[in-house]
Design an enzyme around this catalytic site. Structure first.
Site, mmCIF file in Angstrom:
data_model
loop_
_atom_site.group_PDB
_atom_site.id
_atom_site.type_symbol
_atom_site.label_atom_id
_atom_site.label_comp_id
_atom_site.label_asym_id
_atom_site.label_seq_id
_atom_site.Cartn_x
_atom_site.Cartn_y
_atom_site.Cartn_z
ATOM 1 N N SER A 120 36.919 -9.241 16.298
ATOM 2 C CA SER A 120 38.341 -9.594 16.385
ATOM 3 C C SER A 120 38.787 -9.702 17.829
ATOM 4 O O SER A 120 39.831 -10.278 18.112
ATOM 5 C CB SER A 120 39.224 -8.509 15.768
ATOM 6 O OG SER A 120 38.724 -8.068 14.575
ATOM 7 N N HIS A 140 35.526 -16.028 13.414
ATOM 8 C CA HIS A 140 36.502 -14.970 13.139
ATOM 9 C C HIS A 140 37.191 -15.254 11.799
ATOM 10 O O HIS A 140 38.131 -16.043 11.726
ATOM 11 C CB HIS A 140 37.523 -14.896 14.297
ATOM 12 C CG HIS A 140 38.469 -13.748 14.184
ATOM 13 N ND1 HIS A 140 39.741 -13.779 14.704
ATOM 14 C CD2 HIS A 140 38.335 -12.531 13.599
ATOM 15 C CE1 HIS A 140 40.346 -12.624 14.439
ATOM 16 N NE2 HIS A 140 39.516 -11.863 13.779
ATOM 17 N N GLU A 152 38.671 -18.824 12.799
ATOM 18 C CA GLU A 152 38.731 -19.226 14.206
ATOM 19 C C GLU A 152 37.285 -19.385 14.669
ATOM 20 O O GLU A 152 36.485 -18.461 14.539
ATOM 21 C CB GLU A 152 39.396 -18.138 15.052
ATOM 22 C CG GLU A 152 40.902 -18.140 14.986
ATOM 23 C CD GLU A 152 41.506 -17.102 15.941
ATOM 24 O OE1 GLU A 152 42.253 -17.501 16.833
ATOM 25 O OE2 GLU A 152 41.233 -15.902 15.759
ATOM 26 N N ASN A 190 45.022 -12.905 17.347
ATOM 27 C CA ASN A 190 45.489 -11.598 17.819
ATOM 28 C C ASN A 190 46.305 -11.675 19.098
ATOM 29 O O ASN A 190 47.107 -10.789 19.381
ATOM 30 C CB ASN A 190 44.307 -10.644 17.987
ATOM 31 C CG ASN A 190 43.848 -10.127 16.627
ATOM 32 O OD1 ASN A 190 44.679 -9.879 15.749
ATOM 33 N ND2 ASN A 190 42.558 -9.994 16.434
HETATM 34 N N1 LIG Z 1 39.006 -5.548 8.804
HETATM 35 C C1 LIG Z 1 39.632 -6.652 9.225
HETATM 36 O O1 LIG Z 1 40.766 -6.958 8.801
HETATM 37 C C2 LIG Z 1 38.963 -7.587 10.211
HETATM 38 C C3 LIG Z 1 39.438 -8.897 10.321
HETATM 39 C C4 LIG Z 1 38.760 -9.785 11.160
HETATM 40 C C5 LIG Z 1 37.664 -9.348 11.883
HETATM 41 N N2 LIG Z 1 37.243 -8.057 11.782
HETATM 42 C C6 LIG Z 1 36.056 -7.649 12.561
HETATM 43 O O2 LIG Z 1 34.944 -7.628 11.666
HETATM 44 C C7 LIG Z 1 34.008 -6.625 12.078
HETATM 45 C C8 LIG Z 1 33.747 -5.691 10.899
HETATM 46 O O3 LIG Z 1 34.952 -5.065 10.543
HETATM 47 P P1 LIG Z 1 35.127 -4.339 9.130
HETATM 48 O O4 LIG Z 1 36.584 -4.050 8.985
HETATM 49 O O5 LIG Z 1 34.411 -5.101 8.062
HETATM 50 O O6 LIG Z 1 34.328 -2.966 9.411
HETATM 51 P P2 LIG Z 1 33.833 -1.887 8.343
HETATM 52 O O7 LIG Z 1 33.860 -0.589 9.069
HETATM 53 O O8 LIG Z 1 34.531 -2.029 7.047
HETATM 54 O O9 LIG Z 1 32.286 -2.307 8.091
HETATM 55 C C9 LIG Z 1 31.292 -2.246 9.063
HETATM 56 C C10 LIG Z 1 29.945 -2.075 8.355
HETATM 57 O O10 LIG Z 1 28.887 -2.293 9.285
HETATM 58 C C11 LIG Z 1 27.848 -1.398 8.978
HETATM 59 N N3 LIG Z 1 26.970 -1.263 10.148
HETATM 60 C C12 LIG Z 1 27.240 -0.643 11.330
HETATM 61 N N4 LIG Z 1 26.176 -0.750 12.156
HETATM 62 C C13 LIG Z 1 25.234 -1.461 11.493
HETATM 63 C C14 LIG Z 1 23.923 -1.919 11.828
HETATM 64 N N5 LIG Z 1 23.375 -1.669 13.002
HETATM 65 N N6 LIG Z 1 23.236 -2.623 10.901
HETATM 66 C C15 LIG Z 1 23.780 -2.906 9.691
HETATM 67 N N7 LIG Z 1 25.028 -2.495 9.324
HETATM 68 C C16 LIG Z 1 25.736 -1.789 10.214
HETATM 69 C C17 LIG Z 1 28.554 -0.121 8.593
HETATM 70 O O11 LIG Z 1 27.718 0.747 7.862
HETATM 71 C C18 LIG Z 1 29.733 -0.669 7.775
HETATM 72 O O12 LIG Z 1 29.415 -0.775 6.390
HETATM 73 C C19 LIG Z 1 34.611 -5.957 13.310
HETATM 74 O O13 LIG Z 1 34.081 -6.561 14.455
HETATM 75 C C20 LIG Z 1 36.101 -6.257 13.169
HETATM 76 O O14 LIG Z 1 36.762 -6.295 14.416
HETATM 77 C C21 LIG Z 1 37.856 -7.172 10.947
#
Ligand SMILES: NC(=O)c1ccc[n+]([C@@H]2O[C@H](COP(=O)([O-])OP(=O)(O)OC[C@H]3O[C@@H](n4cnc5c(N)ncnc54)[C@H](O)[C@@H]3O)[C@@H](O)[C@H]2O)c1
Length: 282
Positions: A120, A140, A152, A190
């Site tokens: 993000s 994104h 994005e 953002n």
């Molecule tokens: N949540 C949102 O609304 C949102 C929106 C857009 C972008 N993002 C971005 O997306 C990304 C993920 O966010 P999220 O909310 O899904 O996070 P989350 O915490 O829900 O999920 C992350 C997952 O990654 C896994 N993980 C961590 N290290 C790992 C590895 N080395 N190998 C395999 N799996 C691994 C974790 O176990 C977890 O299940 C972030 O970069 C965040 O900024 C989030």
């Protein structure tokens, strides 16, 4: 280059949605997380989300079945085959963790495939540095991925035109609307959303209006589906603070300084919905 096999790394909020959408559009998806428990949870969630779509007549039972069959649950990236065409990284928003993951992937995945990050706020140019900068791009997606149309598409400093074209067209193929964005802090989404939320928090901090009233003005006056303070609670105040810090440091501009009230609430563990309270009680 035709994209057929996709690895989605991280099966959390975003990863399971991304896997769901690609699998539903007939791509072969390897969904990777660090334990069986996390992967099982993600697959169950995808099955439940497909059931909801089935109930609303948005998909057929065959599509549900086919989508689930297209997903290979994978524990750890070392179990991935090397002939993956596209890797989409969706692990925690932590630059060091992401860089180390891409370093490892660089050794495992064939050299002509594309690496994408769903970050993000972290610079795509910086994430790309030690792997394959020309074949590295930002995708994104928005939450919840199966419902939200926007992606994005972020060009890092060295992203090639070929990589950009492949990913832009691929996003259309899965029913999304891609938008081209250059790699600057906060991209577009953002950069505009977070300062608005931060300004709503300043208005509360300065006593201009009560939290409910700030949200009512934006909902009824601007036709926003959700007020900015409710949205901040939904996103998580720690995530909002982190992105404001990325903007503040990335632009070296005081107009992006996080509101002291936001900092204080995060320090107090009032993170919004996920902690039970933020600007509102849950
Ligand atoms: N949540 C949102 O609304 C949102 C929106 C857009 C972008 N993002 C971005 O997306 C990304 C993920 O966010 P999220 O909310 O899904 O996070 P989350 O915490 O829900 O999920 C992350 C997952 O990654 C896994 N993980 C961590 N290290 C790992 C590895 N080395 N190998 C395999 N799996 C691994 C974790 O176990 C977890 O299940 C972030 O970069 C965040 O900024 C989030």
């Amino acid at each position: 280059m035709e994209i057929k096999k996709i690895a989605v790394i991280g099966s959390g909020t975003m990863g399971n949605g991304i896997a769901h959408v690609f699998a539903m559009n007939d791509f072969q998806v390897y969904l990777v997380d660090t334990s069986e428990k996390l992967i099982d949870k993600a697959i169950l969630l995808i099955a439940n989300n497909l059931d909801r779509m089935l109930k609303k007549d948005l998909i057929t039972i065959d599509i549900k079945q086919n989508t689930l069959e297209n997903i290979s649950p994978t524990i750890g990236i070392s179990k991935l085959p090397d002939n993956i065409d596209l890797v989409i990284e969706a692990i925690y928003e932590n630059k060091i963790a992401k860089l180390s993951l891409f370093n490892e992937l660089q050794e495992i995945i064939k050299k002509d495939s594309i690496f994408a990050s769903n970050t993000s706020s972290i610079s795509i140019t910086e994430l790309a540095l030690n792997s394959r900068p020309e074949q590295f791009i930002g995708m994104h997606f928005m939450n919840p991925v199966p419902m939200m149309k926007l992606v994005e598409i972020i060009r890092g400093f060295s992203t090639s035109q070929e990589t950009f074209d492949i990913i832009f067209e691929l996003s259309k193929k899965i029913g999304k609307v891609p938008v081209e964005v250059n790699d600057y802090p906060g991209f577009i989404s953002n950069r505009i959303l977070m300062p608005m939320i931060n300004e709503a928090i300043f208005a509360l901090y300065e006593g201009v209006a009560k939290a409910e009233d700030i949200d009512t003005v934006m909902k009824l006056g601007m036709n926003y589906p959700m007020g900015p303070l409710t949205l901040a609670d939904f996103i998580g105040l720690d995530v909002c603070l982190n992105i404001m810090e990325v903007l503040f440091n990335g632009f070296n501009d005081s107009k992006y300084r996080p509101c002291p009230l936001l900092k204080k609430m995060v320090a107090a563990g009032k993170l919004g919905r996920k902690s039970g309270s933020g600007f509102f009680i849950y």
